[in-house]
Design a protein around this motif. Structure first.
Motif, PDB file in Angstrom:
ATOM      1  N   LEU A  32       0.798  -1.231   0.000  1.00 48.43           N
ATOM      2  CA  LEU A  32       0.000   0.000   0.000  1.00 48.43           C
ATOM      3  C   LEU A  32       0.832   1.284   0.000  1.00 48.43           C
ATOM      4  N   PRO A  33       1.972   1.359   0.716  1.00 50.88           N
ATOM      5  CA  PRO A  33       2.771   2.588   0.600  1.00 50.88           C
ATOM      6  C   PRO A  33       3.197   2.878  -0.839  1.00 50.88           C
ATOM      7  N   ILE A  34       3.465   1.826  -1.600  1.00 50.89           N
ATOM      8  CA  ILE A  34       3.847   2.006  -2.999  1.00 50.89           C
ATOM      9  C   ILE A  34       2.642   2.460  -3.817  1.00 50.89           C
ATOM     10  N   ALA A  35       1.464   1.907  -3.503  1.00 49.37           N
ATOM     11  CA  ALA A  35       0.246   2.322  -4.196  1.00 49.37           C
ATOM     12  C   ALA A  35      -0.045   3.795  -3.948  1.00 49.37           C
ATOM     13  N   VAL A  36       0.187   4.255  -2.706  1.00 49.42           N
ATOM     14  CA  VAL A  36      -0.008   5.672  -2.388  1.00 49.42           C
ATOM     15  C   VAL A  36       0.960   6.527  -3.200  1.00 49.42           C
TER      16      VAL A  36
ATOM     17  N   THR B 196      -4.498  -1.560  -6.954  1.00 53.17           N
ATOM     18  CA  THR B 196      -4.862  -0.834  -8.168  1.00 53.17           C
ATOM     19  C   THR B 196      -5.806   0.318  -7.871  1.00 53.17           C
ATOM     20  N   VAL B 197      -6.769   0.085  -6.983  1.00 53.16           N
ATOM     21  CA  VAL B 197      -7.728   1.136  -6.613  1.00 53.16           C
ATOM     22  C   VAL B 197      -7.008   2.304  -5.947  1.00 53.16           C
ATOM     23  N   ILE B 198      -6.137   2.012  -4.971  1.00 60.09           N
ATOM     24  CA  ILE B 198      -5.412   3.080  -4.279  1.00 60.09           C
ATOM     25  C   ILE B 198      -4.501   3.829  -5.249  1.00 60.09           C
ATOM     26  N   ALA B 199      -3.830   3.078  -6.144  1.00 59.73           N
ATOM     27  CA  ALA B 199      -2.923   3.697  -7.112  1.00 59.73           C
ATOM     28  C   ALA B 199      -3.671   4.573  -8.121  1.00 59.73           C
ATOM     29  N   SER B 200      -4.979   4.392  -8.239  1.00 59.35           N
ATOM     30  CA  SER B 200      -5.774   5.139  -9.219  1.00 59.35           C
ATOM     31  C   SER B 200      -6.532   6.307  -8.600  1.00 59.35           C
ATOM     32  N   VAL B 201      -6.399   6.485  -7.284  1.00 63.59           N
ATOM     33  CA  VAL B 201      -7.114   7.567  -6.613  1.00 63.59           C
ATOM     34  C   VAL B 201      -6.710   8.925  -7.177  1.00 63.59           C
TER      35      VAL B 201
END
Length: 221
Positions: free
Chosen positions: A9-13, A161-166
């Protein structure tokens, strides 16, 4: 699965705050009649990030024995950590000097007039950008190392994917929430992101480089 989510998740953010794809959506949002192109760009980003993550996890699951998966995922993260440091250095060197105005890529000036199909292609090219693809692969490696259960990997990949697309979806939310005031707000945001892109990306890439490299080294210990 919690381990996979915690490490990825830190990478997705970090991916969510990649400014160029967000700036493209902002450009499209302030252009009349570009709603279909906005939707196509966001779709392309989601599909691109999700595809890179799924492909990376699949390669790890099929090409690496389960007993060696954690070790190889750690090695991949170590390599990607150094790659992120290199990209951070490159971003820092590209920053505007002595108050110079940042150069806006030529393709950004025409982003608002792109057709939905070209917007979709532009989004996929954005995912293929070295820093974006390196972050996506890093997140996927973290997921692959965090759990070997396919269903858990799938859930973690979707959340990633969802977090990375925010970030790319945020301008749409702002447009809906602010209505007529959205255009001026989004234009200010675009100007700020363009001016501070190099410094912001340097900080994000360096921080994520530390996280990814640290997780890779701890996985080998």
């Amino acid at each position: 699965m919690l381990s996979a989510l915690g490490q990825s998740l830190p990478i997705a953010v970090g991916l969510a705050f990649v400014s160029i794809p967000m700036a493209v959506v902002v450009l499209m949002m302030v252009t009349a009649g570009a709603r279909a192109s906005v939707a196509a760009f966001i779709l392309g980003w989601v599909v691109g990030i999700g595809g890179v993550v799924a492909l990376t996890i699949t390669i790890v699951d099929t090409a690496v024995p389960e007993t060696e998966a954690s070790r190889w995922a750690s090695i991949v993260r170590i390599v990607l950590g150094f790659v992120l440091f290199g990209l951070a250095f490159k971003q820092w060197r590209s920053r505007p000097r002595d108050g110079a105005q940042p150069m806006q890529p030529k393709w950004m000036s025409s982003a608002g007039s792109l057709s939905p199909l070209k917007s979709l292609g532009l989004a996929l090219l954005s995912v293929a950008n070295p820093k974006n693809s390196a972050l996506a692969v890093s997140g996927a490696a973290a997921i692959a190392a965090g759990t070997y259960v396919v269903a858990e990997q799938a859930v973690a990949a979707v959340v990633f994917t969802v977090i990375a697309s925010v970030g790319v979806a945020a301008p749409v939310v702002v447009n809906v929430a602010l209505g007529d005031r959205a255009a001026s707000v989004l234009d200010s945001v675009k100007a700020w992101m363009t001016a501070n892109n190099a410094v912001m990306m340097t900080a994000i890439l360096a921080l994520l480089g530390v996280i990814v490299l640290g997780e890779g080294l701890s996985g080998l210990s």
